[in-house]
Design a protein around this motif. Structure first.
Motif, mmCIF file in Angstrom:
data_model
loop_
_atom_site.group_PDB
_atom_site.id
_atom_site.type_symbol
_atom_site.label_atom_id
_atom_site.label_comp_id
_atom_site.label_asym_id
_atom_site.label_seq_id
_atom_site.Cartn_x
_atom_site.Cartn_y
_atom_site.Cartn_z
ATOM 1 N N LEU A 54 3.041 -9.195 15.427
ATOM 2 C CA LEU A 54 1.670 -8.920 15.847
ATOM 3 C C LEU A 54 0.678 -9.780 15.084
ATOM 4 N N TYR A 55 0.850 -9.881 13.770
ATOM 5 C CA TYR A 55 -0.129 -10.604 12.957
ATOM 6 C C TYR A 55 -0.075 -12.109 13.208
ATOM 7 N N ALA A 56 1.113 -12.628 13.506
ATOM 8 C CA ALA A 56 1.222 -14.056 13.785
ATOM 9 C C ALA A 56 0.451 -14.446 15.038
ATOM 10 N N GLN A 57 0.298 -13.512 15.973
ATOM 11 C CA GLN A 57 -0.386 -13.811 17.230
ATOM 12 C C GLN A 57 -1.875 -13.476 17.182
ATOM 13 N N THR A 58 -2.239 -12.381 16.515
ATOM 14 C CA THR A 58 -3.613 -11.869 16.610
ATOM 15 C C THR A 58 -4.405 -11.987 15.311
ATOM 16 N N LYS A 59 -3.735 -12.107 14.141
ATOM 17 C CA LYS A 59 -4.411 -12.072 12.838
ATOM 18 C C LYS A 59 -5.295 -10.832 12.707
ATOM 19 N N ASP A 60 -4.800 -9.714 13.178
ATOM 20 C CA ASP A 60 -5.537 -8.457 13.159
ATOM 21 C C ASP A 60 -5.639 -7.960 11.717
ATOM 22 N N GLN A 61 -6.861 -7.918 11.171
ATOM 23 C CA GLN A 61 -7.063 -7.515 9.788
ATOM 24 C C GLN A 61 -6.853 -6.013 9.579
ATOM 25 N N SER A 62 -7.145 -5.217 10.610
ATOM 26 C CA SER A 62 -6.911 -3.780 10.472
ATOM 27 C C SER A 62 -5.415 -3.483 10.400
ATOM 28 N N ALA A 63 -4.618 -4.210 11.191
ATOM 29 C CA ALA A 63 -3.162 -4.044 11.119
ATOM 30 C C ALA A 63 -2.641 -4.493 9.752
ATOM 31 N N ARG A 64 -3.247 -5.550 9.235
ATOM 32 C CA ARG A 64 -2.846 -6.018 7.909
ATOM 33 C C ARG A 64 -3.147 -4.975 6.843
ATOM 34 N N ALA A 65 -4.336 -4.372 6.917
ATOM 35 C CA ALA A 65 -4.695 -3.348 5.936
ATOM 36 C C ALA A 65 -3.750 -2.156 6.037
ATOM 37 N N ASP A 66 -3.404 -1.764 7.261
ATOM 38 C CA ASP A 66 -2.465 -0.644 7.427
ATOM 39 C C ASP A 66 -1.097 -0.992 6.852
ATOM 40 N N TYR A 67 -0.657 -2.230 7.057
ATOM 41 C CA TYR A 67 0.655 -2.624 6.549
ATOM 42 C C TYR A 67 0.659 -2.656 5.026
ATOM 43 N N GLU A 68 -0.409 -3.171 4.422
ATOM 44 C CA GLU A 68 -0.475 -3.187 2.964
ATOM 45 C C GLU A 68 -0.538 -1.763 2.408
ATOM 46 N N ALA A 69 -1.227 -0.878 3.104
ATOM 47 C CA ALA A 69 -1.246 0.522 2.667
ATOM 48 C C ALA A 69 0.149 1.134 2.749
ATOM 49 N N LEU A 70 0.899 0.751 3.796
ATOM 50 C CA LEU A 70 2.276 1.231 3.918
ATOM 51 C C LEU A 70 3.133 0.750 2.752
ATOM 52 N N LEU A 71 2.977 -0.516 2.394
ATOM 53 C CA LEU A 71 3.738 -1.038 1.258
ATOM 54 C C LEU A 71 3.372 -0.316 -0.027
ATOM 55 N N THR A 72 2.086 -0.020 -0.211
ATOM 56 C CA THR A 72 1.656 0.701 -1.413
ATOM 57 C C THR A 72 2.281 2.088 -1.467
ATOM 58 N N ASP A 73 2.302 2.781 -0.325
ATOM 59 C CA ASP A 73 2.926 4.109 -0.283
ATOM 60 C C ASP A 73 4.426 4.022 -0.570
ATOM 61 N N LEU A 74 5.075 3.026 0.005
ATOM 62 C CA LEU A 74 6.515 2.872 -0.228
ATOM 63 C C LEU A 74 6.799 2.581 -1.699
ATOM 64 N N GLU A 75 6.005 1.703 -2.306
ATOM 65 C CA GLU A 75 6.203 1.402 -3.722
ATOM 66 C C GLU A 75 6.043 2.658 -4.573
ATOM 67 N N GLY A 76 4.991 3.438 -4.285
ATOM 68 C CA GLY A 76 4.778 4.656 -5.053
ATOM 69 C C GLY A 76 5.921 5.644 -4.901
ATOM 70 N N ASN A 77 6.424 5.796 -3.679
ATOM 71 C CA ASN A 77 7.526 6.738 -3.438
ATOM 72 C C ASN A 77 8.809 6.282 -4.113
ATOM 73 N N PHE A 78 9.115 4.986 -4.015
ATOM 74 C CA PHE A 78 10.335 4.484 -4.641
ATOM 75 C C PHE A 78 10.236 4.577 -6.161
ATOM 76 N N ALA A 79 9.072 4.227 -6.721
ATOM 77 C CA ALA A 79 8.914 4.321 -8.170
ATOM 78 C C ALA A 79 9.002 5.774 -8.643
ATOM 79 N N ALA A 80 8.421 6.692 -7.868
ATOM 80 C CA ALA A 80 8.481 8.102 -8.235
ATOM 81 C C ALA A 80 9.917 8.619 -8.173
ATOM 82 N N ARG A 81 10.672 8.186 -7.171
ATOM 83 C CA ARG A 81 12.065 8.611 -7.076
ATOM 84 C C ARG A 81 12.866 8.074 -8.260
#
Length: 322
Positions: free
Chosen positions: A231-258
């Motif tokens: 999606l980002y390669a075609q549209t450069k959608d910044q809102s999708a990028r922000a959502d994806y970075e938020a997802l990575l942040t949540d995943l990092e926090g969950n993995f570190a907490a585990r």
């Protein structure tokens, strides 16, 4: 020499707020391997001024030496990964050993001439010995495997290998987005996930608590990364990028907490085992040793005492404890 200017706001620059990935462990001797191939270049160059027999032996010698260099480099990588872990199995293939043998064989083949077999063999043996002195042996023993069930360890190895495939899929997918900052962001998450891998490898008993993280969550992260990258390669959608970075942040926090919870669980298991052992010692009539804070002051402050008085006070304190 001209130096390319770059800064925080330059194209492709990485955000300084993002922690930089550690990367794979590197063996300190890995840079030496290239000199083996460089030293064999005369075989390659001189082959074209030889007769057909010399042409074949020189080219074969250079090829075998290059293969030996590759095996040596792979052996050093395996040794670096072995040294970086507290619990590890010895490499299944002694790559450095085979690299040394191939290096000696390549030099012997390149130096071989009709009627000079003994001299070529001597060169090969010397090359093997020098290779061993330069790079050392392969790890030949398992490390930290005492008390670990081999079947459970094999099971962990299979699941970790599956998790590594998901992480590689994330790396391949995010490259399609064409953004260096996102690639670095994904790499940071990958390092966090690998910390959990290492924890489970060190204590296979934690596999049950972490299996969902090693399988289902990583599979979902890989699929989400692939869809976002397209999606980002075609549209450069910044809102999708922000959502994806938020997802990575949540995943990092969950993995570190585990990972932290598994470490704390290991501490709790240690405390339980220690209390059980103390109870058993108490039933056998063995009294636990008093903590340093509860010992008599006479045993703590011994400055200004001679040897005789020190021995007397130590004996008295021992009688009181009995």
């Amino acid at each position: 020499m001209a130096k390319r200017f770059g800064g925080r706001f330059s194209p492709g620059a990485q955000d300084p707020d993002i922690p930089q990935p550690k990367g794979a462990p590197v063996h300190p001797l890995e840079s030496r391997v290239k000199w083996i191939t460089i030293a064999a270049i005369p075989f390659l160059i001189g082959a074209f001024w030889q007769d057909p027999f010399g042409l074949v032996t020189n080219l074969a010698g250079f090829g075998i030496v290059a293969l030996g260099s590759y095996m040596t480099r792979e052996g050093l990588k395996a040794e670096a990964a072995y040294d970086a872990r507290r619990v590890a199995r010895r490499p299944s293939l002694p790559r450095k050993l085979f690299g040394g043998i191939l290096t000696g064989l390549g030099l012997a083949v390149g130096a071989w001439e009709p009627g000079a077999f003994a001299g070529a063999a001597l060169i090969g043996v010397a090359a093997v010995a020098l290779h061993y002195l330069a790079f050392g042996p392969d790890p030949m023993r398992d490390k930290g495997m005492e008390g670990i069930d081999p079947f459970q360890q094999d099971r962990v190895a299979r699941i970790v290998a599956e998790g590594e495939e998901y992480l590689e899929g994330m790396q391949d997918a995010i490259r399609r987005a064409g953004d260096n900052r996102l690639e670095a962001r994904v790499q940071v998450f990958i390092e966090t996930a690998r910390e959990l891998f290492r924890r489970v490898e060190e204590d296979p008993g934690d596999l049950t608590a972490a299996r969902r993280y090693l399988g289902v969550y990583l599979m979902g992260a890989r699929d989400a990364t692939a869809k976002f990258a397209d999606l980002y390669a075609q549209t450069k959608d910044q809102s999708a990028r922000a959502d994806y970075e938020a997802l990575l942040t949540d995943l990092e926090g969950n993995f570190a907490a585990r990972t932290r919870s598994l470490i704390e669980g290991g501490r709790s298991d240690f405390d339980v085992e220690m209390e059980v052992l103390r109870d058993r010692l108490a039933r056998e009539g063995v009294k636990p040793r008093e903590p340093a804070a509860e010992r008599p002051a006479a045993l703590e402050d011994r400055r200004g005492q001679d040897l005789t008085s020190l021995i007397r006070e130590t004996v008295k304190a021992g009688r009181k404890q009995d």
